[in-house]
Structures are given as structure tokens and as C-alpha cells.
Design an enzyme around this catalytic site. Structure first.
Site, PDB file in Angstrom:
ATOM      1  N   ASP A 284       1.149   2.905   3.838  1.00 25.61           N
ATOM      2  CA  ASP A 284       0.362   4.042   3.353  1.00 25.61           C
ATOM      3  C   ASP A 284       1.274   5.228   3.031  1.00 25.61           C
ATOM      4  OD1 ASP A 284      -1.925   5.381   2.548  1.00 25.61           O
ATOM      5  OD2 ASP A 284      -2.515   5.994   4.568  1.00 25.61           O
TER       6      ASP A 284
ATOM      7  N   ARG B 120     -15.292  10.345   2.456  1.00 26.78           N
ATOM      8  CA  ARG B 120     -14.688  10.673   1.161  1.00 26.78           C
ATOM      9  C   ARG B 120     -14.967   9.608   0.108  1.00 26.78           C
ATOM     10  NH1 ARG B 120      -8.934  11.034   3.892  1.00 26.78           N
ATOM     11  NH2 ARG B 120      -9.968   9.265   4.921  1.00 26.78           N
TER      12      ARG B 120
ATOM     13  N   SER C 190      -1.992  11.191   2.054  1.00 30.25           N
ATOM     14  CA  SER C 190      -2.258  12.364   2.874  1.00 30.25           C
ATOM     15  C   SER C 190      -3.200  12.008   4.020  1.00 30.25           C
ATOM     16  CB  SER C 190      -2.873  13.478   2.034  1.00 30.25           C
ATOM     17  OG  SER C 190      -4.125  13.073   1.516  1.00 30.25           O
TER      18      SER C 190
ATOM     19  N   GLY D  64      -3.698  15.407  -1.521  1.00 29.84           N
ATOM     20  CA  GLY D  64      -3.773  16.370  -0.427  1.00 29.84           C
ATOM     21  C   GLY D  64      -5.203  16.689  -0.074  1.00 29.84           C
ATOM     22  N   GLU D  65      -5.450  17.044   1.172  1.00 35.79           N
ATOM     23  CA  GLU D  65      -6.815  17.270   1.628  1.00 35.79           C
ATOM     24  C   GLU D  65      -7.028  18.688   2.137  1.00 35.79           C
ATOM     25  OE1 GLU D  65      -8.496  14.039   3.891  1.00 35.79           O
ATOM     26  OE2 GLU D  65      -7.001  12.660   3.103  1.00 35.79           O
TER      27      GLU D  65
ATOM     28  N   HIS E 190       1.526   5.070  -1.991  1.00 33.11           N
ATOM     29  CA  HIS E 190       1.129   6.128  -2.922  1.00 33.11           C
ATOM     30  C   HIS E 190       2.398   6.638  -3.602  1.00 33.11           C
ATOM     31  CE1 HIS E 190      -3.065   6.417  -1.468  1.00 33.11           C
ATOM     32  NE2 HIS E 190      -2.531   6.049  -0.308  1.00 33.11           N
TER      33      HIS E 190
ATOM     34  N   HIS F  69      -9.801   0.413   1.452  1.00 32.73           N
ATOM     35  CA  HIS F  69      -9.582   1.460   2.442  1.00 32.73           C
ATOM     36  C   HIS F  69     -10.796   1.477   3.371  1.00 32.73           C
ATOM     37  CE1 HIS F  69      -8.967   5.710   3.866  1.00 32.73           C
ATOM     38  NE2 HIS F  69     -10.297   5.640   3.918  1.00 32.73           N
TER      39      HIS F  69
ATOM     40  N   HIS G 126       0.852  -1.192   0.000  1.00 30.64           N
ATOM     41  CA  HIS G 126       0.000   0.000   0.000  1.00 30.64           C
ATOM     42  C   HIS G 126       0.884   1.236   0.000  1.00 30.64           C
ATOM     43  CE1 HIS G 126      -3.953   1.966   1.374  1.00 30.64           C
ATOM     44  NE2 HIS G 126      -3.072   2.958   1.291  1.00 30.64           N
TER      45      HIS G 126
END
Length: 365
Positions: A280, A164, A284, A70-71, A64, A196, A62
Site C-alpha cells: 500500500d 469512503r 494515505s 490525501g485525506e 500508489h 480495498h 498494491h
């Protein structure tokens, strides 16, 4: 290319004592008692490993690798991961994926990044999709991605129990899994649905319903972030007891740390062979932080230092177990296996790292 590691204590992950390991090309050719493999002018490198321990290279399912969206708006977009930071964590194989942002982060770019990391020595794989349903793909469907895209081994990270997500119900989850399962059968790939799981009140409910209402194999589903809060972890522990697989997130602090979660699962009689840990990395967080791949190795060391598990059992969570999930010829030191080898000193400081037989990290000087 022939490389000989002399007199290294092997944790394969089962303890095997002191051995010589002969690497031929990208494979482990032979593991033998010290001195049994005669010297040869054909050996390009001979490494004296007395006092050092060899583990399988870590597999992070896992990551990215492109960074995340980004959040906190466009200005919070996170950078791509480098091969150097991945290797420095003892990781020799990664599965790249998209997260909440499947719009500005695209599958085409994810594939290109995976190929770039492969050129730098890492083994790389991909999940098609992102948080959203229907999943984003390269070819228009999960089945054709699985069939024709060499690196795609499943779907992920499909989001459930998260504000989300697109809130897929059990029927939608089964349809995704059915495509992935068939793709796996056609190609002999793993066919994983990597889920997720957020902090939402539903927890694992949708996954439980999907498993109950379908004939799909239980082992193809891997819910991750299952140590993010105590209530979700209780559900995850029950899911493991029922035969399911779960993935813990390294570096977790708000919920249960990985050592805390592993200790609880071991005490509860949970089948640790169905438990994995991933980083992870590059993902973000709502607070503005980002996952670090270094947390993976740090949690491995902490499991040992806190006497949660001995080294040969701890390392399975990061090597053998994810290799079984992904159906890779990795995760163990064995003749004919991929030569992904992590060599440490007695304090578990990384000294050498071989990926597919290539020495990519050397801290022996």
C-alpha cells in the site's frame, strides 16, 4: 547481455543449494551446479556470490505509484514514488492503482507513471478503477481497458466496507468482475478484482454474496488490508479456508502485523499458497501517514527472525504467490523465467538486485 552469478545459494523459492545462474538478456538461461557453466569472453559480468543467497525479486501488487490524494485536504496530497525507493525494497515488479482519489489522480497519469518506471527497469502493471463504482477507466469500460491497454490486468482498488466507498452491492461487484473476467479470457491476462476492504461493519459480506450469486472463479477476487482489525482478519481466515485468496498489508500496526497474521494462518491450517502481502506504498491514511514500500521487505525479514516461517516459505508470500495471482512469468528462479533476482547476505541485507536481467542495485562495495 550475459551475466553469470557464481556459487550463490538459491532459494527458488524451494531450497536448491549452491548454484551458478546464467542470465541472458531478460531471462534466466541456465541454473547449474557451481563450475558447470564454463567461463566465456561473451560474459559481460561475472559476480562471485559465495556466501550470498538468491531469492526471486519481490512483486508488490498494491502500490500508489502516483501518490495518493490525501485525506486532510489538498495540502495533504502525497508525492509520487521513485524507482529508487521501490528497488531499495527488493521489489522488481509493481501493480499501480488509484485509491480514494480518482478525481485529481487520473488513469492517464497512472499509465504515464507506469511507463516511466518501466523505462527505469521495473516491470509495471495497472488496475483500472479507484474506490468508486462505476470504476474510472482509460477507454470508457473495464473490458476495453483490459483488451487494449497493455498494462491493465484487472480492476482495483474497488472499495467495500468503507465510509469512503460508494457502497457497491453484490450485483454491482459481479458486473465489474464479469467485465474483468471476460477481458482476461480475451487477452490471457490475470483478470483480477482487487478489493480495498475498510473497517466498516460489513467486512467481507458483499464479496461473499458476489461469489455465492455468480459463476465467476473465486480466485479472481483478492480482498486486501485483511489484517487491519481482528474481526476482519477472522473473516479473511475463514475466506481462505473456503478456497479464497487474501492480501495482507505490510507495516500494519493498528490491527495484526504481517508476522502475527501469517503465524495465525499457519497455525489454523490456512492455505498460505493463497495468501499474499503488499505494501500500500504511497497510500494515505486517515491519521495523515502514508504506506511505505520498505515495510514489505521489513515484514519478510521479521517473519524469518520471529521464526514464523523458514525463508523459503516466507518468500513465497512476496514472490511466487502474487505471481500466480497476476499470471506472471515471475516469482521463482527457473530457467526461462524472468531474471528478477534479489541477492542478500546472511543477515538478509540486500546486496544485489536484478530486474529483467539488468543490475539495478549493487551494494556489494
Amino acid at each position: 547481455m550475459l551475466t553469470l552469478l557464481r556459487s550463490v545459494t538459491c532459494c527458488c523459492p524451494q531450497p536448491a543449494g549452491e548454484k551458478d545462474i546464467l542470465i541472458a538478456g531478460s531471462k534466466i538461461y541456465k541454473i547449474a551446479p557451481p563450475g558447470e557453466i564454463a567461463g566465456s569472453p561473451l560474459f559481460e559480468k561475472v559476480v562471485d556470490c559465495r556466501g550470498l543467497t538468491a531469492f526471486p525479486g519481490f512483486i508488490d501488487q498494491h502500490v500508489h505509484i502516483l501518490g495518493a490524494g490525501g485525506e486532510q485536504g489538498f495540502q495533504s496530497r502525497l508525492p509520487e514514488l521513485s524507482a529508487e525507493e521501490i528497488l531499495s525494497a527488493g521489489v522488481t515488479a509493481v501493480v499501480g492503482l488509484l485509491g480514494a482519489d480518482g478525481v485529481t489522480r487520473r488513469m492517464e497519469a497512472l499509465y504515464a507513471k507506469a511507463k516511466a518506471l518501466e523505462a527505469q527497469g521495473l516491470s509495471t502493471y495497472l488496475y483500472a478503477g479507484s474506490y468508486a463504482v462505476p470504476p474510472v477507466t482509460l477507454t470508457g469500460s473495464l473490458l476495453t481497458d483490459m483488451t487494449f491497454i497493455d498494462k491493465v490486468v484487472g480492476a482495483g482498488e474497488i472499495a467495500i466496507a468503507d465510509h469512503r466507498s460508494t457502497s457497491p452491492d453484490a450485483c454491482a461487484l459481479v458486473k465489474i468482475a464479469a467485465e474483468v473476467h471476460l477481458g482476461g479470457l480475451l487477452t490471457e491476462k490475470a483478470g483480477v478484482v482487487h478489493l480495498h476492504v475498510g473497517d466498516g461493519k460489513d467486512g467481507l459480506r458483499v464479496l461473499r454474496e458476489a461469489v455465492r450469486e455468480s459463476d465467476l472463479p473465486l480466485e479472481m477476487f483478492v480482498p486486501t488490508h485483511t489484517n487491519r482489525n481482528p474481526d476482519l482478519f477472522r473473516q479473511a481466515a475463514d475466506y481462505v479456508r473456503s478456497g479464497g485468496r487474501i492480501d495482507l498489508t505490510a507495516g500494519e500496526q493498528a490491527g495484526l502485523t504481517v508476522p502475527e497474521a501469517v503465524r495465525a494462518l499457519a497455525a489454523d491450517g490456512g492455505a498460505l499458497s493463497r495468501v499474499t502481502v503488499s505494501s500500500d506504498a504511497g497510500g494515505s491514511t486517515p491519521a495523515g501517514g502514508a504506506g511505505k514500500i520498505s515495510a514489505l521487505y521489513s515484514d519478510f525479514v521479521e517473519i524469518i527472525r520471529q521464526s514464523v516461517l523458514p525463508p523459503h516459505e516466507a518468500v513465497r508470500l512476496f514472490t511466487e504467490n502474487p505471481a500466480k495471482v497476476l499470471k506472471l512469468n515471475k516469482g521463482a528462479l527457473r530457467e526461462g523465467g524472468d531474471a528478477d533476482i534479489l541477492v542478500t547476505d546472511g543477515g538478509y541485507h540486500i546486496k544485489l538486485l536484478f530486474a529483467m536481467g539488468r543490475l539495478l542495485l549493487d551494494r556489494t562495495a
